[in-house]
Scaffold this motif. Structure first.
Motif, short mmCIF file in Angstrom:
data_model
loop_
_atom_site.label_atom_id
_atom_site.label_comp_id
_atom_site.label_asym_id
_atom_site.label_seq_id
_atom_site.Cartn_x
_atom_site.Cartn_y
_atom_site.Cartn_z
N MET A 299 -22.05 64.68 63.06
CA MET A 299 -22.81 64.57 61.82
C MET A 299 -21.91 64.00 60.72
O MET A 299 -20.79 64.47 60.53
N LEU A 300 -22.39 63.01 60.01
CA LEU A 300 -21.60 62.42 58.93
C LEU A 300 -21.39 63.43 57.80
O LEU A 300 -22.25 64.26 57.53
N GLU A 301 -20.26 63.32 57.13
CA GLU A 301 -20.04 64.12 55.93
C GLU A 301 -20.92 63.56 54.81
O GLU A 301 -21.15 62.35 54.74
N THR A 302 -21.42 64.44 53.97
CA THR A 302 -22.37 64.02 52.93
C THR A 302 -22.08 64.71 51.60
O THR A 302 -21.43 65.75 51.54
N ILE A 303 -22.59 64.10 50.55
CA ILE A 303 -22.70 64.73 49.24
C ILE A 303 -24.18 65.03 49.04
O ILE A 303 -25.02 64.18 49.37
N GLU A 304 -24.52 66.20 48.54
CA GLU A 304 -25.93 66.55 48.34
C GLU A 304 -26.18 66.98 46.90
O GLU A 304 -25.34 67.63 46.28
N ARG A 305 -27.34 66.59 46.42
CA ARG A 305 -27.80 67.04 45.11
C ARG A 305 -29.27 67.43 45.23
O ARG A 305 -30.08 66.67 45.77
N GLU A 306 -29.61 68.63 44.74
CA GLU A 306 -31.01 69.09 44.77
C GLU A 306 -31.52 69.16 43.34
O GLU A 306 -30.85 69.71 42.46
N THR A 307 -32.70 68.60 43.12
CA THR A 307 -33.25 68.56 41.76
C THR A 307 -34.03 69.82 41.41
O THR A 307 -34.49 69.96 40.28
N GLY A 308 -34.18 70.73 42.36
CA GLY A 308 -34.89 71.98 42.13
C GLY A 308 -34.73 72.87 43.34
O GLY A 308 -34.18 72.46 44.37
N PRO A 309 -35.21 74.11 43.28
CA PRO A 309 -35.06 75.05 44.39
C PRO A 309 -35.98 74.69 45.57
O PRO A 309 -37.06 74.16 45.39
N VAL B 172 -24.33 48.54 63.92
CA VAL B 172 -25.61 48.86 63.29
C VAL B 172 -26.33 49.93 64.10
O VAL B 172 -26.84 50.92 63.55
N ALA B 173 -26.37 49.76 65.42
CA ALA B 173 -27.05 50.73 66.28
C ALA B 173 -26.41 52.11 66.18
O ALA B 173 -27.11 53.14 66.14
N GLU B 174 -25.07 52.15 66.12
CA GLU B 174 -24.38 53.43 65.98
C GLU B 174 -24.76 54.10 64.66
O GLU B 174 -25.02 55.31 64.62
N SER B 175 -24.80 53.31 63.58
CA SER B 175 -25.14 53.87 62.28
C SER B 175 -26.59 54.33 62.23
O SER B 175 -26.90 55.36 61.62
N VAL B 176 -27.48 53.59 62.87
CA VAL B 176 -28.88 54.02 62.93
C VAL B 176 -28.96 55.39 63.62
O VAL B 176 -29.70 56.27 63.17
N GLY B 177 -28.20 55.57 64.68
CA GLY B 177 -28.19 56.87 65.35
C GLY B 177 -27.69 57.99 64.45
O GLY B 177 -28.22 59.10 64.46
N GLN B 178 -26.67 57.69 63.64
CA GLN B 178 -26.15 58.70 62.72
C GLN B 178 -27.16 59.03 61.63
O GLN B 178 -27.29 60.18 61.21
N VAL B 179 -27.89 58.02 61.17
CA VAL B 179 -28.94 58.25 60.17
C VAL B 179 -30.06 59.09 60.77
O VAL B 179 -30.60 59.99 60.11
N GLU B 180 -30.41 58.81 62.01
CA GLU B 180 -31.46 59.60 62.67
C GLU B 180 -31.05 61.07 62.76
O GLU B 180 -31.89 61.97 62.63
N LEU C 291 -29.22 62.63 60.57
CA LEU C 291 -29.41 63.18 59.22
C LEU C 291 -30.88 63.46 58.95
O LEU C 291 -31.23 64.47 58.33
N ILE C 292 -31.75 62.57 59.42
CA ILE C 292 -33.19 62.79 59.26
C ILE C 292 -33.60 64.06 60.01
O ILE C 292 -34.34 64.90 59.48
N ALA C 293 -33.11 64.19 61.23
CA ALA C 293 -33.45 65.39 62.03
C ALA C 293 -32.98 66.66 61.35
O ALA C 293 -33.66 67.69 61.38
N ARG C 294 -31.81 66.61 60.70
CA ARG C 294 -31.31 67.79 60.01
C ARG C 294 -32.22 68.16 58.83
O ARG C 294 -32.46 69.35 58.58
N GLU C 295 -32.72 67.15 58.12
CA GLU C 295 -33.63 67.44 57.02
C GLU C 295 -34.92 68.09 57.53
O GLU C 295 -35.46 69.00 56.89
N VAL C 296 -35.40 67.62 58.66
CA VAL C 296 -36.60 68.23 59.25
C VAL C 296 -36.33 69.68 59.60
O VAL C 296 -37.15 70.57 59.33
N GLU C 297 -35.14 69.96 60.15
CA GLU C 297 -34.78 71.33 60.48
C GLU C 297 -34.70 72.21 59.23
O GLU C 297 -34.94 73.42 59.29
N ARG C 298 -34.39 71.60 58.11
CA ARG C 298 -34.28 72.33 56.85
C ARG C 298 -35.61 72.42 56.11
O ARG C 298 -35.67 72.86 54.96
N GLY C 299 -36.68 71.97 56.76
CA GLY C 299 -38.00 72.17 56.19
C GLY C 299 -38.60 71.00 55.45
O GLY C 299 -39.63 71.14 54.78
#
Length: 221
Positions: free
Chosen positions: A1-11, A85-93, A95-103
């Motif tokens: 999983m890529l390292e990320t910076i996150e910002r949430e605009t609300g709870p 490009v294909a490798e990066s697309v996989g890494q982005v996917e 991240l998308i899957a992790r967001e789905v897991e987080r609701g």
């Protein structure tokens, strides 16, 4: 999983934006635009800004830097290293899957990118069988455009696209952006295309236009 910076605009955000930076930058590059982009009436959003891996970049004398793929030559037709490009697309996917897991449902996730990050955004969007909420591609192009039709997944064209480009861009020529938005339209995408009198950068007018594009896609969801 890529390292990320996150910002949430609300709870408890139930919307997400994954934003890919350009060559040589990192995830912090677009964090400063949030005060200009985010509007008080919007629902809570989690912005995820990943750091691209460090790799040698051929066109920059092989100097290692953060890059979503190697750039071997200036010619756009052969600029993007397709394996990278294909490798990066996989890494982005991932991240998308992790967001789905987080609701955050896929239908509420936007994928955004600038320059190299925008190219990966469009490459990932072409291959999505489950449509995202939208694709945001700034100062960029469709990599391996001659293979785009073959890469297009069924239903991918349901994703709306926002594209912005500088008319004075010396890095990704304005004509390349024009050709890419025309190609996406030929493939069935709805593209909101904007041109700005700027170089390879982002301007306040573009951020406002992007906010206007996002607003109805966030309202009541």
């Amino acid at each position: 999983m890529l390292e990320t910076i996150e910002r949430e605009t609300g709870p408890s955000p139930r919307h997400g934006v994954i934003w890919l930076h350009g060559l040589g930058a990192d995830g912090s590059d677009f964090v400063p635009i949030l005060p200009e982009l985010v509007r008080p009436e919007w629902p809570a959003i989690r912005f995820v800004f990943p750091h691209a891996p460090v790799r040698p970049v051929t066109i920059n004398n092989g100097v290692p830097m953060r890059a979503w793929y190697d750039i071997r030559e200036a010619d756009l037709a052969n600029r993007a290293d397709e394996d990278g490009v294909a490798e990066s697309v996989g890494q982005v996917e991932a991240l998308i899957a992790r967001e789905v897991e987080r609701g955050v449902p896929v239908s509420r996730i936007f994928l955004a990118g600038f320059s190299q990050g925008g190219a990966v955004t469009l490459a990932a969007g072409l291959r999505r069988r489950e449509p995202l909420a939208g694709l945001i591609a700034l100062s960029t192009y469709v990599p391996a455009a001659h293979k785009a039709a073959a890469a297009l997944a069924e239903g991918a064209h349901a994703q709306p696209v926002f594209m912005g480009h500088g008319t004075q861009d010396p890095v990704v020529p304005f004509r390349a952006g024009e050709q890419s938005q025309a190609l996406l339209r030929e493939l069935g995408f709805t593209v909101d295309w904007h041109a700005y009198p700027m170089p390879h950068s982002v301007c306040l007018e573009e951020i406002r236009d992007l906010g206007d594009w996002l607003a109805p896609r966030l309202a009541g969801r």
